[in-house]
Write an enzyme that holds these catalytic residues in place. Structure first.
Site, PDB file in Angstrom:
ATOM      1  N   LYS A 119     -11.760  14.970   2.009  1.00  0.00           N
ATOM      2  CA  LYS A 119     -12.800  14.130   2.623  1.00  0.00           C
ATOM      3  C   LYS A 119     -13.929  14.957   3.217  1.00  0.00           C
ATOM      4  CE  LYS A 119     -10.711   9.717   3.740  1.00  0.00           C
ATOM      5  NZ  LYS A 119     -10.501   8.744   4.817  1.00  0.00           N
ATOM      6  N   LYS A 202      -5.957   9.101  -8.475  1.00  0.00           N
ATOM      7  CA  LYS A 202      -5.453   7.958  -7.710  1.00  0.00           C
ATOM      8  C   LYS A 202      -6.431   6.778  -7.777  1.00  0.00           C
ATOM      9  CE  LYS A 202      -5.748   7.793  -3.230  1.00  0.00           C
ATOM     10  NZ  LYS A 202      -5.684   7.908  -1.776  1.00  0.00           N
ATOM     11  N   LYS A 205     -10.738   3.049  -3.593  1.00  0.00           N
ATOM     12  CA  LYS A 205     -11.946   2.236  -3.401  1.00  0.00           C
ATOM     13  C   LYS A 205     -13.200   3.091  -3.473  1.00  0.00           C
ATOM     14  CE  LYS A 205     -12.181   2.733   1.494  1.00  0.00           C
ATOM     15  NZ  LYS A 205     -11.245   2.540   2.530  1.00  0.00           N
TER      16      LYS A 205
HETATM   17  P1  TYM Z   1      -5.092   3.931   3.784  1.00  0.00           P
HETATM   18  O1  TYM Z   1      -5.801   2.910   4.589  1.00  0.00           O
HETATM   19  O2  TYM Z   1      -5.892   4.923   3.017  1.00  0.00           O
HETATM   20  O3  TYM Z   1      -4.101   3.259   2.771  1.00  0.00           O
HETATM   21  C1  TYM Z   1      -3.166   2.288   3.238  1.00  0.00           C
HETATM   22  C2  TYM Z   1      -1.865   2.399   2.465  1.00  0.00           C
HETATM   23  O4  TYM Z   1      -2.098   2.178   1.055  1.00  0.00           O
HETATM   24  C3  TYM Z   1      -1.511   3.233   0.325  1.00  0.00           C
HETATM   25  N1  TYM Z   1      -2.305   3.470  -0.896  1.00  0.00           N
HETATM   26  C4  TYM Z   1      -1.772   3.627  -2.114  1.00  0.00           C
HETATM   27  N2  TYM Z   1      -0.501   3.562  -2.539  1.00  0.00           N
HETATM   28  C5  TYM Z   1      -0.275   3.740  -3.860  1.00  0.00           C
HETATM   29  N3  TYM Z   1      -1.282   3.971  -4.768  1.00  0.00           N
HETATM   30  C6  TYM Z   1      -2.574   4.033  -4.372  1.00  0.00           C
HETATM   31  N4  TYM Z   1      -3.546   4.243  -5.272  1.00  0.00           N
HETATM   32  C7  TYM Z   1      -2.868   3.849  -2.986  1.00  0.00           C
HETATM   33  N5  TYM Z   1      -4.016   3.834  -2.259  1.00  0.00           N
HETATM   34  C8  TYM Z   1      -3.650   3.611  -0.989  1.00  0.00           C
HETATM   35  C9  TYM Z   1      -1.529   4.426   1.259  1.00  0.00           C
HETATM   36  O5  TYM Z   1      -0.575   5.409   0.884  1.00  0.00           O
HETATM   37  C10 TYM Z   1      -1.204   3.784   2.588  1.00  0.00           C
HETATM   38  O6  TYM Z   1       0.195   3.616   2.747  1.00  0.00           O
HETATM   39  N6  TYM Z   1      -3.612   7.312   7.101  1.00  0.00           N
HETATM   40  C11 TYM Z   1      -3.299   6.006   6.580  1.00  0.00           C
HETATM   41  C12 TYM Z   1      -3.305   4.906   7.612  1.00  0.00           C
HETATM   42  C13 TYM Z   1      -2.449   5.149   8.803  1.00  0.00           C
HETATM   43  C14 TYM Z   1      -1.036   5.089   8.844  1.00  0.00           C
HETATM   44  C15 TYM Z   1      -0.677   5.326  10.200  1.00  0.00           C
HETATM   45  C16 TYM Z   1      -0.063   4.860   7.876  1.00  0.00           C
HETATM   46  C17 TYM Z   1      -2.890   5.418  10.073  1.00  0.00           C
HETATM   47  N7  TYM Z   1      -1.805   5.523  10.899  1.00  0.00           N
HETATM   48  C18 TYM Z   1       0.652   5.357  10.602  1.00  0.00           C
HETATM   49  C19 TYM Z   1       1.266   4.895   8.289  1.00  0.00           C
HETATM   50  C20 TYM Z   1       1.616   5.132   9.626  1.00  0.00           C
HETATM   51  C21 TYM Z   1      -4.344   5.681   5.530  1.00  0.00           C
HETATM   52  O7  TYM Z   1      -5.413   6.204   5.511  1.00  0.00           O
HETATM   53  O8  TYM Z   1      -4.014   4.701   4.705  1.00  0.00           O
END
Ligand code: TYM
Length: 341
Positions: A119, A202, A205
């Protein structure tokens, strides 16, 4: 103290930064619902708005995206009575514990995070400090609830390892057994949903091509068209899943089919063996429309009543605080910030 001493509790979060995809649904939300349905966990699900603002968010968009994400949770099957659903900024203990973890985590740990490197890229001098500290806030999210299980997609694995390191270092430095060593739950047939244009990337968005992803807001025709145009290879579908090992785009479509139909890879491959893509893709498109359309129409219905969404999130924040506050208080005592009671 082992994790067995802690209440079995699930915590996970999604950023309200707009653009929800099939990856978020299959890698995260669908599995959050599964964990709720198991019935043996207390489930805490969070809209991580403080994480979202580590990169610029227009305030009006952030408000709209937060409500849209809440609607996505509920429309996908999260019951706000049985699970706790809230937004992170409304429980100040997240920020308070994150500050303590900023003093526990090391610069070197943060600098090694691949998400930070991706990022911030070459322009890290210009990235926000919050983006660098992001994983310490994530550790705080999880450990504030003494969560034992964290369902996420594969891309969050490194952050969860860091959460375990933070818990272990805190326990070690202060000579306590206070924070659990949380288990990542990276399971199911689609832990990494890939781009429909390139099976080695992956689904995201932020990909410039809208054809690379299924958005939760896509209508039936768009979903069908995106699967029809999805990249594959000239070979027909094989008889075993192992044979898809070096065919990432083909494997991705099989993974998506398996996850949507709630079947194992082996089951799906046995059924479609020898099929041409021209036959398989319409089956996949029909299945996706059947599973996703009710969610997007329910989201539209829920978003018409923003007052109700705000009420649900407000109630969720109260319930989350009831768990978080005593854990934060005890942390302050351990650190020496307040007298032990
Ligand atoms: P975020 O908002 O980017 O994504 C949310 C969840 O969706 C999953 N995900 C995917 N899984 C499979 N294939 C994909 N292409 C794909 N794109 C997204 C992500 O793995 C995630 O589970 N850092 C985290 C948010 C967060 C969090 C936490 C998660 C903040 N605090 C505490 C767990 C526990 C994030 O950016 O997710």
């Amino acid at each position: 103290m082992t994790n067995a001493a802690f209440t079995p509790r699930v915590f996970s979060g999604i950023q309200p930064s707009g653009g929800l995809t099939l990856g978020n649904y299959l890698g995260a939300l669908k599995r959050f619902v599964d964990m709720q349905e198991v019935g043996k966990y207390e489930c805490v699900y969070c809209l991580v708005d403080l994480h979202a603002i580590t990169v610029w968010q227009d305030p009006a968009d952030l408000r709209a995206n937060t409500r849209e994400l809440a609607a996505f949770f509920i429309a996908s099957g999260i019951d706000p009575e049985r699970s706790i659903l809230f937004n992170q900024s409304q429980v100040p203990a997240h920020s308070q514990l994150a500050w303590i973890f900023n003093t526990v985590a090391r610069m070197g740990w943060m600098g090694r995070m691949t998400q930070w490197k991706d990022k911030a890229g070459k322009n890290s001098e210009n990235a926000s400090l919050g983006l660098f500290a992001y994983p310490a806030l994530m550790a705080a999210d999880i450990l504030l609830y003494h969560a034992t299980h964290v369902p996420v997609g594969d891309d969050q694995k490194q952050h969860l390892e860091l959460t375990r390191d933070v818990a272990a270092k805190f326990n070690h430095d202060y000579g306590v057994d206070f924070f659990p060593i949380t288990e990542p739950v990276i399971e199911g047939p689609a832990t990494r949903v890939m781009s429909l244009r390139d099976g080695t990337k992956k689904m995201s968005k932020s990909d410039p091509s809208d054809m690379s992803r299924i958005n939760m807001s896509d209508d039936a025709d768009t979903i069908a068209q995106k699967f029809r145009k999805a990249r594959t290879d000239p070979e027909p579908l094989p008889g075993t899943y192992e044979e898809l090992k070096d065919r990432p785009s083909a494997r991705n479509l099989v993974d998506i089919f398996a996850a949507l139909s709630e079947r194992s890879h082996a089951d799906v491959v046995a059924e479609v063996e020898g099929m041409q893509w021209g036959t398989f893709k319409p089956l996949l498109a029909d299945l996706a429309v059947e599973k996703l359309s009710p969610i997007s129409s329910e989201m539209t219905r829920l978003m018409a009543d923003t007052g109700e969404i705000d009420r649900i999130l407000g109630k969720g924040a109260e319930r989350a605080s009831e768990i978080a506050e005593p854990i934060l208080k005890k942390t302050y005592e351990i650190v020496g910030l307040v007298q032990s009671s």
